[in-house]
Design a protein around this motif. Structure first.
Motif, PDB file in Angstrom:
ATOM      1  N   GLU A  93       0.811  -1.217   0.000  1.00  0.00           N
ATOM      2  CA  GLU A  93       0.000   0.000   0.000  1.00  0.00           C
ATOM      3  C   GLU A  93       0.845   1.268   0.000  1.00  0.00           C
ATOM      4  O   GLU A  93       0.566   2.194  -0.745  1.00  0.00           O
ATOM      5  CB  GLU A  93      -0.940  -0.016   1.215  1.00  0.00           C
ATOM      6  CG  GLU A  93      -2.002  -1.109   1.132  1.00  0.00           C
ATOM      7  CD  GLU A  93      -2.978  -1.049   2.284  1.00  0.00           C
ATOM      8  OE1 GLU A  93      -2.877  -0.094   3.102  1.00  0.00           O
ATOM      9  OE2 GLU A  93      -3.848  -1.939   2.380  1.00  0.00           O
ATOM     10  N   ARG A  94       1.874   1.292   0.833  1.00  0.00           N
ATOM     11  CA  ARG A  94       2.728   2.485   0.911  1.00  0.00           C
ATOM     12  C   ARG A  94       4.173   2.032   1.022  1.00  0.00           C
ATOM     13  O   ARG A  94       4.590   1.527   2.062  1.00  0.00           O
ATOM     14  CB  ARG A  94       2.356   3.338   2.129  1.00  0.00           C
ATOM     15  CG  ARG A  94       0.983   3.972   2.075  1.00  0.00           C
ATOM     16  CD  ARG A  94       0.682   4.637   3.402  1.00  0.00           C
ATOM     17  NE  ARG A  94       1.699   5.631   3.767  1.00  0.00           N
ATOM     18  CZ  ARG A  94       1.874   6.059   5.005  1.00  0.00           C
ATOM     19  NH1 ARG A  94       1.157   5.573   5.995  1.00  0.00           N
ATOM     20  NH2 ARG A  94       2.815   6.969   5.264  1.00  0.00           N
ATOM     21  N   GLU A 118       6.686  -1.122  -6.194  1.00  0.00           N
ATOM     22  CA  GLU A 118       6.054   0.062  -5.653  1.00  0.00           C
ATOM     23  C   GLU A 118       4.592  -0.231  -5.365  1.00  0.00           C
ATOM     24  O   GLU A 118       3.844  -0.690  -6.242  1.00  0.00           O
ATOM     25  CB  GLU A 118       6.156   1.239  -6.635  1.00  0.00           C
ATOM     26  CG  GLU A 118       5.625   2.543  -6.087  1.00  0.00           C
ATOM     27  CD  GLU A 118       5.898   3.715  -7.017  1.00  0.00           C
ATOM     28  OE1 GLU A 118       6.121   4.827  -6.506  1.00  0.00           O
ATOM     29  OE2 GLU A 118       5.911   3.498  -8.250  1.00  0.00           O
ATOM     30  N   ASN A 119       4.207  -0.003  -4.115  1.00  0.00           N
ATOM     31  CA  ASN A 119       2.817  -0.215  -3.697  1.00  0.00           C
ATOM     32  C   ASN A 119       2.277  -1.569  -4.140  1.00  0.00           C
ATOM     33  O   ASN A 119       1.143  -1.694  -4.620  1.00  0.00           O
ATOM     34  CB  ASN A 119       1.921   0.914  -4.229  1.00  0.00           C
ATOM     35  CG  ASN A 119       2.329   2.275  -3.676  1.00  0.00           C
ATOM     36  OD1 ASN A 119       2.913   2.371  -2.610  1.00  0.00           O
ATOM     37  ND2 ASN A 119       2.040   3.319  -4.436  1.00  0.00           N
TER      38      ASN A 119
END
Length: 366
Positions: free
Chosen positions: A347-348, A360-361
């Motif tokens: 998510e982050r 990424e994410n």
């Protein structure tokens, strides 16, 4: 859920272990997994292998740790020596009926047991790196594992079957497909030197220069789904917060936070069972260094279970292990422990390799 144990066993002995006529194979696991253990034994026989079956009672290790003296804790049985040093192949089926059976054991006693087997495990790892030993670890859907995952036993069995791709028309073909995708990732990663992980409360850098990446595609772990390497031993710098609890040694450790300097853990904390974390880090000098860094790729692992064999494979996450590394990666770190810890990037967060974003994410960019 009704599981076809014969089919499962044939995948383990055929695809995972590639058993050949005349090869010795050690088969061990909890008695709760009797249907799968017997199916593996029969499959090994049909392949002409020489199987040795050793069923284990779930709480026997806890009995030894609770009652045994130091000599008894350090005693390595003839079966252990044979399985690690002589057998051509081994397969272990995790089948705990109480994952907290060791929760009251003094960690120093667990350390005595671990240290007594450190050299044995290192020699076995070197045999595997040279191609002299093949091994596989799998897991049986017991009620205890289901409870840890906050699931009913049948639901957990369905979840496990999906993670193992046993619900596919051709599971072996599905594992080959995953292996090919992971090989493409490795083709990129093996050209890179520096890794950086950034996420909430996390900024960690490490070097993988000169190290080999390994395609974990259902051969040694079943289920699997990861690519891993051994970080340069003195390279880890920064801090990291691990997203999910780890259950090991009968204890659940939560909110683990580590700070590294020159590759060594210099500060460590946990929200629960912090003392056990610190005791484990003090097992030996190698316990405070990283022996593994890995990307999880198995999209069939869709939720956290508190079982590291499953959780570390979740797609879109990274994990790293404190302690012993795998010789085939180039790691020289030696320790009596190998603790896998997971950082969620879904998510982050992001992971870069030589400055280029590779994850990424939760989405891979390679």
């Amino acid at each position: 859920m009704s599981i076809d144990y014969e089919r499962w066993a044939d995948i383990l002995t055929g695809y995972s272990l590639a058993l050949q006529p005349g090869e010795t194979v050690g088969i061990a696991g909890g008695v709760a997994a009797e249907p799968l253990l017997r199916a593996i034994y029969r499959s090994a026989l049909r392949r002409g292998a020489l199987p040795a079956l050793a069923p284990l009672f779930s709480d026997t290790p806890a009995d030894l740790l609770a009652i045994g003296n130091d000599q008894q804790l350090a005693y390595v049985t003839p079966h252990e020596r044979w399985a690690f040093l002589e057998a051509d192949t081994t397969i272990v089926v995790m089948a705990s009926t109480n994952t907290r059976s060791q929760s009251a054991i003094d960690p120093t006693r667990q350390a005595v047991w671990d240290r007594a087997r450190a050299e044995l495990r290192h020699t076995a790892a070197e045999r595997a790196a040279r191609g002299e030993r093949r091994w596989c670890l799998t897991i049986f859907p017991t009620a205890a594992y289901a409870q840890d995952a906050d699931m009913g036993t049948d639901d957990f069995a369905r979840f496990l079957a999906s993670a193992c791709m046993l619900d596919r028309p051709d599971p072996v073909a599905a594992w080959h497909d995953l292996s090919e995708r992971q090989a493409e990732m490795i083709a990129v990663l093996e050209t890179r030197d520096d890794i950086q992980v950034t996420a909430p409360d996390t900024d960690l850098r490490l070097s993988v220069k000169g190290r080999q990446w390994v395609n974990s595609d259902g051969k040694r772990n079943f289920p699997s789904g990861e690519v891993f390497t051994g970080p340069v031993e003195d390279s880890a710098e920064g801090h990291i917060a691990f997203s999910y609890p780890v259950v090991t040694g009968g204890r659940e450790i939560t909110d683990i936070r580590l700070r590294f300097r020159a590759g060594v853990v210099t500060d460590a904390s946990a929200g629960k069972n912090e003392a056990f974390l610190i005791e484990s880090l003090d097992t030996d000098p190698g316990a405070r260094r990283l022996g593994e860094f890995a990307f999880g790729t198995n999209d069939g692992v869709t939720r956290w279970t508190k079982n590291i064999l499953l959780d570390e494979k979740m797609g879109g996450t990274v994990h790293m292990a404190l302690g012993s590394g795998y010789p085939e990666t180039g790691s020289t770190n030696r320790s009596a422990i190998h603790w896998d810890l997971i950082c969620d990037i879904r998510e982050r967060g992001q992971v870069t390799a030589d400055g280029e974003v590779v994850l990424e994410n939760g989405r891979y960019r390679i």
